[in-house]
Enzyme design. Structure first.
Site, PDB file in Angstrom:
ATOM      1  N   CYS A   1      -9.712 141.079 -56.057  1.00 12.52           N
ATOM      2  CA  CYS A   1      -8.597 140.233 -55.620  1.00 12.52           C
ATOM      3  C   CYS A   1      -7.539 140.151 -56.712  1.00 12.52           C
ATOM      4  O   CYS A   1      -7.850 140.043 -57.893  1.00 12.52           O
ATOM      5  CB  CYS A   1      -9.078 138.857 -55.185  1.00 12.52           C
ATOM      6  SG  CYS A   1      -9.165 137.633 -56.486  1.00 12.52           S
ATOM      7  N   GLU A   2      -6.309 140.237 -56.288  1.00 13.61           N
ATOM      8  CA  GLU A   2      -5.220 140.264 -57.261  1.00 13.61           C
ATOM      9  C   GLU A   2      -4.928 138.880 -57.832  1.00 13.61           C
ATOM     10  O   GLU A   2      -4.176 138.762 -58.788  1.00 13.61           O
ATOM     11  CB  GLU A   2      -3.950 140.859 -56.617  1.00 13.61           C
ATOM     12  CG  GLU A   2      -3.356 140.032 -55.508  1.00 13.61           C
ATOM     13  CD  GLU A   2      -2.184 140.750 -54.829  1.00 13.61           C
ATOM     14  OE1 GLU A   2      -2.155 141.991 -54.863  1.00 13.61           O
ATOM     15  OE2 GLU A   2      -1.322 140.057 -54.282  1.00 13.61           O
ATOM     16  N   HIS A   3      -5.530 137.845 -57.270  1.00 14.45           N
ATOM     17  CA  HIS A   3      -5.276 136.497 -57.785  1.00 14.45           C
ATOM     18  C   HIS A   3      -6.188 136.133 -58.946  1.00 14.45           C
ATOM     19  O   HIS A   3      -5.786 135.383 -59.833  1.00 14.45           O
ATOM     20  CB  HIS A   3      -5.448 135.468 -56.661  1.00 14.45           C
ATOM     21  CG  HIS A   3      -4.489 135.672 -55.545  1.00 14.45           C
ATOM     22  ND1 HIS A   3      -4.822 135.490 -54.219  1.00 14.45           N
ATOM     23  CD2 HIS A   3      -3.195 136.073 -55.562  1.00 14.45           C
ATOM     24  CE1 HIS A   3      -3.774 135.766 -53.467  1.00 14.45           C
ATOM     25  NE2 HIS A   3      -2.773 136.123 -54.251  1.00 14.45           N
ATOM     26  N   HIS A   4      -7.418 136.636 -58.921  1.00  9.74           N
ATOM     27  CA  HIS A   4      -8.389 136.256 -59.957  1.00  9.74           C
ATOM     28  C   HIS A   4      -9.005 137.452 -60.679  1.00  9.74           C
ATOM     29  O   HIS A   4      -9.790 137.262 -61.599  1.00  9.74           O
ATOM     30  CB  HIS A   4      -9.522 135.437 -59.334  1.00  9.74           C
ATOM     31  CG  HIS A   4      -9.059 134.223 -58.597  1.00  9.74           C
ATOM     32  ND1 HIS A   4      -8.849 134.204 -57.231  1.00  9.74           N
ATOM     33  CD2 HIS A   4      -8.727 132.990 -59.044  1.00  9.74           C
ATOM     34  CE1 HIS A   4      -8.423 133.008 -56.875  1.00  9.74           C
ATOM     35  NE2 HIS A   4      -8.337 132.249 -57.943  1.00  9.74           N
TER      36      HIS A   4
ATOM     37  N   GLN B   1      -7.053 140.871 -49.177  1.00  9.06           N
ATOM     38  CA  GLN B   1      -7.734 141.533 -48.061  1.00  9.06           C
ATOM     39  C   GLN B   1      -6.781 141.858 -46.910  1.00  9.06           C
ATOM     40  O   GLN B   1      -6.886 142.903 -46.274  1.00  9.06           O
ATOM     41  CB  GLN B   1      -8.884 140.630 -47.570  1.00  9.06           C
ATOM     42  CG  GLN B   1      -9.739 141.295 -46.504  1.00  9.06           C
ATOM     43  CD  GLN B   1     -10.899 140.422 -46.069  1.00  9.06           C
ATOM     44  OE1 GLN B   1     -11.416 139.620 -46.847  1.00  9.06           O
ATOM     45  NE2 GLN B   1     -11.303 140.560 -44.816  1.00  9.06           N
TER      46      GLN B   1
ATOM     47  N   HIS C   1     -15.727 137.058 -50.953  1.00 12.12           N
ATOM     48  CA  HIS C   1     -14.887 137.046 -52.143  1.00 12.12           C
ATOM     49  C   HIS C   1     -15.586 136.299 -53.273  1.00 12.12           C
ATOM     50  O   HIS C   1     -15.870 135.110 -53.141  1.00 12.12           O
ATOM     51  CB  HIS C   1     -13.549 136.382 -51.820  1.00 12.12           C
ATOM     52  CG  HIS C   1     -12.695 137.197 -50.884  1.00 12.12           C
ATOM     53  ND1 HIS C   1     -11.500 137.751 -51.260  1.00 12.12           N
ATOM     54  CD2 HIS C   1     -12.908 137.579 -49.607  1.00 12.12           C
ATOM     55  CE1 HIS C   1     -10.993 138.439 -50.235  1.00 12.12           C
ATOM     56  NE2 HIS C   1     -11.829 138.342 -49.223  1.00 12.12           N
TER      57      HIS C   1
ATOM     58  N   CYS D   1     -14.377 135.310 -55.975  1.00  9.76           N
ATOM     59  CA  CYS D   1     -13.564 134.217 -56.526  1.00  9.76           C
ATOM     60  C   CYS D   1     -13.829 132.922 -55.767  1.00  9.76           C
ATOM     61  O   CYS D   1     -13.653 131.835 -56.284  1.00  9.76           O
ATOM     62  CB  CYS D   1     -12.078 134.569 -56.514  1.00  9.76           C
ATOM     63  SG  CYS D   1     -11.362 134.859 -54.894  1.00  9.76           S
TER      64      CYS D   1
END
Ligand code: ZN
Length: 183
Positions: free
Chosen positions: A75-78, A116, A144, A146
């Site tokens: 995931c590009e956030h975490h 996703q 996920h 995260c």
């Protein structure tokens, strides 16, 4: 590049309160850098290179479904993994794509920093572009880390995303057939 990433990992390890020179961690920055590069190898791949001519003429106009393609992305956030399965279906329009190429397309987009929803769309659009199909459907079910490992710790939740193009969007019977086949 690898040395540059390793250098930053060493700093992160220090900043987290660890000793990057203790035995168990001595080679970790270099290993982590290599792992991270592998998990992001999709940036240096192209759809054309992956398909490599494996598009064949065919008169079949029945739905082709490739189910349960393993999926590992981040995931590009975490920058934590999300893992799951991808199902891809298409309605050929004179051309079919070699079976192994579906997994390669999934990997090319999964080995990037992703969410996703975008991953699902990118796979669908790539299959559409390569096959010129009458319709393409992609469903991804993923868990996920995260969400599972931190914060809310909802360990059993999974996320489903779908993208329907062409006949899968406009024709309810086609969409229903696909959804029935993957469930
Ligand atoms: Zn995340």
């Amino acid at each position: 590049m690898s040395d540059d990433i390793a250098h930053h990992y060493r700093q992160i390890i220090s900043a987290l309160g660890e000793d990057p020179d203790r035995e168990g961690l001595r080679d970790t920055p270099q290993r982590a850098a290599k792992a991270m590069q592998f998990l992001n190898a999709g940036y240096s791949q192209s759809l054309e290179g992956i398909v490599n001519g494996a598009v064949f003429e065919s008169q079949t106009d029945e739905m082709v479904l490739v189910k349960d393609i393993e999926l590992y992305s981040m995931c590009e956030h975490h920058l934590l993994p999300f893992i799951g399965k991808c199902h891809i279906a298409y309605l050929p329009n004179g051309k079919v794509l070699g079976l192994s190429k579906f997994a390669r397309i999934v990997d090319m987009f999964a080995r990037r920093m992703q969410i996703q929803e975008n991953l699902t769309r990118e796979i669908a659009e790539a299959v559409q572009e390569v096959t010129q199909a009458k319709g393409v459907a992609v469903v991804i079910e993923a868990r996920h880390l995260c969400m599972m490992m931190r914060g809310v710790e909802k360990q059993n939740s999974s996320m489903t995303s779908s993208v329907m193009l062409g006949a899968f969007r406009s024709n309810q019977a086609t969409r229903q057939e696909f959804l029935m086949l993957i469930n």
